[in-house]
Design an enzyme around this catalytic site. Structure first.
Site, PDB file in Angstrom:
ATOM      1  N   GLN A 113       0.847  -1.196   0.000  1.00  0.00           N
ATOM      2  CA  GLN A 113       0.000   0.000   0.000  1.00  0.00           C
ATOM      3  C   GLN A 113       0.882   1.246   0.000  1.00  0.00           C
ATOM      4  OE1 GLN A 113      -1.758   0.626   3.799  1.00  0.00           O
ATOM      5  NE2 GLN A 113      -3.332   2.039   3.089  1.00  0.00           N
ATOM      6  N   GLY A 114       0.760   2.070  -1.028  1.00  0.00           N
ATOM      7  CA  GLY A 114       1.567   3.292  -1.116  1.00  0.00           C
ATOM      8  C   GLY A 114       0.688   4.504  -0.854  1.00  0.00           C
ATOM      9  N   SER A 116       1.173   6.584   2.566  1.00  0.00           N
ATOM     10  CA  SER A 116       1.931   7.558   3.363  1.00  0.00           C
ATOM     11  C   SER A 116       3.133   8.099   2.589  1.00  0.00           C
ATOM     12  CB  SER A 116       2.437   6.905   4.647  1.00  0.00           C
ATOM     13  OG  SER A 116       1.367   6.339   5.358  1.00  0.00           O
ATOM     14  N   SER A 148       4.553  -1.359   4.053  1.00  0.00           N
ATOM     15  CA  SER A 148       4.774  -2.735   4.506  1.00  0.00           C
ATOM     16  C   SER A 148       4.761  -3.665   3.289  1.00  0.00           C
ATOM     17  CB  SER A 148       3.649  -3.173   5.452  1.00  0.00           C
ATOM     18  OG  SER A 148       3.502  -2.242   6.492  1.00  0.00           O
ATOM     19  N   GLU A 231      -9.367  -1.426   5.976  1.00  0.00           N
ATOM     20  CA  GLU A 231      -8.147  -1.621   6.761  1.00  0.00           C
ATOM     21  C   GLU A 231      -8.481  -1.754   8.245  1.00  0.00           C
ATOM     22  OE1 GLU A 231      -5.350   1.663   6.625  1.00  0.00           O
ATOM     23  OE2 GLU A 231      -3.705   0.316   7.151  1.00  0.00           O
ATOM     24  N   GLU A 347      -4.755   9.185  18.007  1.00  0.00           N
ATOM     25  CA  GLU A 347      -5.398  10.519  18.014  1.00  0.00           C
ATOM     26  C   GLU A 347      -6.398  10.625  16.859  1.00  0.00           C
ATOM     27  OE1 GLU A 347      -2.056  10.052  18.214  1.00  0.00           O
ATOM     28  OE2 GLU A 347      -1.859  10.527  20.350  1.00  0.00           O
TER      29      GLU A 347
HETATM   30  C1  LIG Z   1       4.246  -0.747  11.422  1.00  0.00           C
HETATM   31  C2  LIG Z   1       3.723   0.261  10.432  1.00  0.00           C
HETATM   32  C3  LIG Z   1       3.314  -0.141   9.175  1.00  0.00           C
HETATM   33  C4  LIG Z   1       2.838   0.791   8.255  1.00  0.00           C
HETATM   34  N1  LIG Z   1       2.481   0.358   6.994  1.00  0.00           N
HETATM   35  C5  LIG Z   1       2.067   1.258   6.070  1.00  0.00           C
HETATM   36  C6  LIG Z   1       1.771   0.843   4.727  1.00  0.00           C
HETATM   37  O1  LIG Z   1       1.862  -0.340   4.375  1.00  0.00           O
HETATM   38  N2  LIG Z   1       1.417   1.783   3.822  1.00  0.00           N
HETATM   39  C7  LIG Z   1       1.295   3.100   4.149  1.00  0.00           C
HETATM   40  O2  LIG Z   1       0.928   3.901   3.282  1.00  0.00           O
HETATM   41  N3  LIG Z   1       1.583   3.541   5.402  1.00  0.00           N
HETATM   42  C8  LIG Z   1       1.971   2.645   6.364  1.00  0.00           C
HETATM   43  N4  LIG Z   1       2.286   3.074   7.637  1.00  0.00           N
HETATM   44  C9  LIG Z   1       2.276   4.512   7.913  1.00  0.00           C
HETATM   45  C10 LIG Z   1       1.133   4.983   8.795  1.00  0.00           C
HETATM   46  O3  LIG Z   1      -0.091   4.919   8.099  1.00  0.00           O
HETATM   47  C11 LIG Z   1       1.458   6.416   9.243  1.00  0.00           C
HETATM   48  O4  LIG Z   1       2.641   6.366  10.036  1.00  0.00           O
HETATM   49  C12 LIG Z   1       0.335   7.042  10.028  1.00  0.00           C
HETATM   50  O5  LIG Z   1      -0.756   7.289   9.184  1.00  0.00           O
HETATM   51  C13 LIG Z   1       0.767   8.340  10.727  1.00  0.00           C
HETATM   52  O6  LIG Z   1       1.345   9.214   9.828  1.00  0.00           O
HETATM   53  P1  LIG Z   1       2.754   9.918  10.135  1.00  0.00           P
HETATM   54  O7  LIG Z   1       3.697   8.858  10.570  1.00  0.00           O
HETATM   55  O8  LIG Z   1       3.107  10.746   8.964  1.00  0.00           O
HETATM   56  O9  LIG Z   1       2.486  10.849  11.403  1.00  0.00           O
HETATM   57  P2  LIG Z   1       1.800  12.281  11.405  1.00  0.00           P
HETATM   58  O10 LIG Z   1       0.549  12.233  10.597  1.00  0.00           O
HETATM   59  O11 LIG Z   1       2.817  13.294  11.037  1.00  0.00           O
HETATM   60  O12 LIG Z   1       1.394  12.425  12.924  1.00  0.00           O
HETATM   61  C14 LIG Z   1       2.350  12.810  13.938  1.00  0.00           C
HETATM   62  C15 LIG Z   1       1.597  12.926  15.260  1.00  0.00           C
HETATM   63  O13 LIG Z   1       0.599  13.967  15.175  1.00  0.00           O
HETATM   64  C16 LIG Z   1      -0.689  13.456  15.522  1.00  0.00           C
HETATM   65  N5  LIG Z   1      -1.720  14.091  14.671  1.00  0.00           N
HETATM   66  C17 LIG Z   1      -1.671  14.256  13.334  1.00  0.00           C
HETATM   67  N6  LIG Z   1      -2.809  14.827  12.879  1.00  0.00           N
HETATM   68  C18 LIG Z   1      -3.613  15.022  13.986  1.00  0.00           C
HETATM   69  C19 LIG Z   1      -4.930  15.555  14.175  1.00  0.00           C
HETATM   70  N7  LIG Z   1      -5.657  16.017  13.156  1.00  0.00           N
HETATM   71  N8  LIG Z   1      -5.438  15.550  15.440  1.00  0.00           N
HETATM   72  C20 LIG Z   1      -4.709  15.069  16.504  1.00  0.00           C
HETATM   73  N9  LIG Z   1      -3.442  14.562  16.365  1.00  0.00           N
HETATM   74  C21 LIG Z   1      -2.906  14.528  15.126  1.00  0.00           C
HETATM   75  C22 LIG Z   1      -0.594  11.948  15.235  1.00  0.00           C
HETATM   76  O14 LIG Z   1      -1.540  11.219  15.999  1.00  0.00           O
HETATM   77  C23 LIG Z   1       0.859  11.642  15.644  1.00  0.00           C
HETATM   78  O15 LIG Z   1       0.947  11.459  17.031  1.00  0.00           O
HETATM   79  C24 LIG Z   1       2.754   2.172   8.599  1.00  0.00           C
HETATM   80  C25 LIG Z   1       3.155   2.581   9.866  1.00  0.00           C
HETATM   81  C26 LIG Z   1       3.639   1.651  10.786  1.00  0.00           C
HETATM   82  C27 LIG Z   1       4.055   2.128  12.147  1.00  0.00           C
END
Ligand SMILES: Cc1cc2nc3c(=O)[nH]c(=O)nc-3n(C[C@H](O)[C@H](O)[C@H](O)COP(=O)(O)OP(=O)(O)OC[C@H]3O[C@@H](n4cnc5c(N)ncnc54)[C@H](O)[C@@H]3O)c2cc1C
Length: 364
Positions: A113-114, A116, A148, A231, A347
């Site tokens: 899944q692409g 993020s 992933s 999901e 969150e």
């Molecule tokens: C083990 C693992 C597997 C993953 N696999 C995939 C995958 O296969 N494909 C894929 O596309 N992605 C994948 N991800 C990515 C995952 O979807 C993102 O990490 C997640 O959506 C959070 O985005 P970010 O890391 O950019 O954090 P950010 O969005 O930058 O968030 C940072 C912090 O700010 C908080 N925050 C952000 N917006 C708000 C809001 N509006 N209100 C309150 N708090 C907020 C968040 O809760 C977090 O604590 C994976 C992540 C992990 C850990």
């Protein structure tokens, strides 16, 4: 709803247990996934013409629960079965369904899944990867992260921006990318556990044929929402099954190392109570799914409760062990850190529950 198995469900559950008893232990991977497919346990609810069994969602819930409870490895194509497949079934053309669905179940083709990006996680509408419509194809340029299985994948469900002038939810497009295309580069990322389950993906002038479009050009946001509902929505039963086996292990550990400690006994009992609450919440999600065929936002509640409980429970186990890593709980503690981030952070899930389940006013 009736929380006890109906006669057909009880018979199905017996069948799953008997099959597991004959086929475990097993190693995770393609061979095990193929075996699950041959036995009919992959894509249980999918239509028969696409390789499924057309079984009711209640059977799917039972199978997920029993597999998780037994400690059996998952089908390795989790993104295909849980997200890409249901999205193609909902938005895809007949040719796309015929082409992609069956090889997902047999694990002949692995999916990632692409979604993020370095600048777009919780807020998917900020994606910047370009999906530029050309006459014969789309031209893809950009970077995805945390994908992933991308290091093993044959295909990727990709969301990007087709209209560079567009803002937020408008102007997004959703395509299927062949991961073996020229210009696709995958770089594994190492996690806190030491494993590399997820990756960066770089796309440089990647040509994606027009027939790989899912939905319409510019309607990528709507297609992506189908993926995200699935999901979070259909994983609940597997998560509760995994948690049940964790709670059982925790009880065994507490009996062995802290049987006389009333505070620990109380905290362990609380984890058992929380597990029962999660199971009841899953029954509620199942009712929505059986009535509408689409998971409801209640799935966000299950994912939130499960991921936070899993972290708390593994910490408690480490505490009972006096902080020593016995080789099991240390790994579980580290891996559980990612659970409250993947598939929507806690969150974000709280925001969804507030707005879409409890109908509270929007926060922004
Ligand atoms: C083990 C693992 C597997 C993953 N696999 C995939 C995958 O296969 N494909 C894929 O596309 N992605 C994948 N991800 C990515 C995952 O979807 C993102 O990490 C997640 O959506 C959070 O985005 P970010 O890391 O950019 O954090 P950010 O969005 O930058 O968030 C940072 C912090 O700010 C908080 N925050 C952000 N917006 C708000 C809001 N509006 N209100 C309150 N708090 C907020 C968040 O809760 C977090 O604590 C994976 C992540 C992990 C850990």
């Amino acid at each position: 709803m009736n929380l006890r198995d109906a006669p057909d469900e009880a018979a199905f559950r017996e069948g799953v247990r008997a099959w597991l008893a004959d086929n475990l232990p097993a190693e995770p991977g393609k061979e095990w996934s193929r075996k699950l497919h041959d036995a009919g346990y992959a894509g249980l609810t999918w239509p028969e013409e696409y390789g499924g069994r057309a079984a009711p969602y209640s059977h799917q819930a039972i199978a997920l629960e029993e597999f998780a409870r037994s400690g059996a490895p998952q089908h390795m194509n989790v993104i295909a079965l849980g997200m890409a497949g249901p999205t193609i079934m909902y938005h895809g053309t007949e040719e796309q369904k015929q082409r992609y669905l069956a090889p997902m179940l047999s694990a002949e083709e692995i999916w990632c899944q692409g979604f993020s990006e370095p600048g777009a996680g919780s807020d998917l509408s900020s994606v910047r990867t370009r999906i530029e419509p050309k006459d014969e194809h789309f031209l893809v340029n950009g970077q995805k992260v945390w994908s992933s299985l991308a290091h093993l994948a044959d295909f990727c469900i990709l969301v990007g921006r087709s209209d560079p002038q567009s803002q937020r939810h408008a102007g997004l497009t959703y395509v299927i990318v062949d991961m073996h295309s020229p210009g696709v580069e995958v770089r594994p990322l190492r996690q806190i556990t030491g494993e590399a389950e997820f990756n960066e993906i770089f796309f440089t002038d990647v040509e994606v044929p027009r027939e790989n479009l899912l939905g319409d050009v510019g309607s990528g946001w709507q297609v992506a929402m189908t993926t995200l509902l699935h999901e979070r929505g259909t994983l609940g039963f597997a998560l509760a099954g995994v948690l049940e086996s964790q709670v059982n292990k925790l009880v065994a550990l507490a009996k062995e190392r802290a049987a006389d400690d009333p505070i620990i006994r109380d905290r362990v009992a609380q984890e058992w109570v929380e597990l029962q609450a999660l199971k009841l919440m899953n029954q509620r999600s199942l009712t929505t799914l059986m009535q509408t065929g689409i998971p409801g936002p209640e799935g966000s509640g299950s994912k939130l409760r499960w991921s936070e409980q899993n972290q708390r429970l593994t910490k408690l186990a480490m505490e009972i062990n006096g902080g020593e890593d016995d080789g099991y709980w240390g790994y579980q503690q580290l891996r559980s850190r990612g659970n409250t981030i993947e598939a929507g952070t806690s969150e974000i899930l709280r925001n969804i529950i507030a707005e879409r389940v409890l109908a509270l006013p929007r926060s922004r």
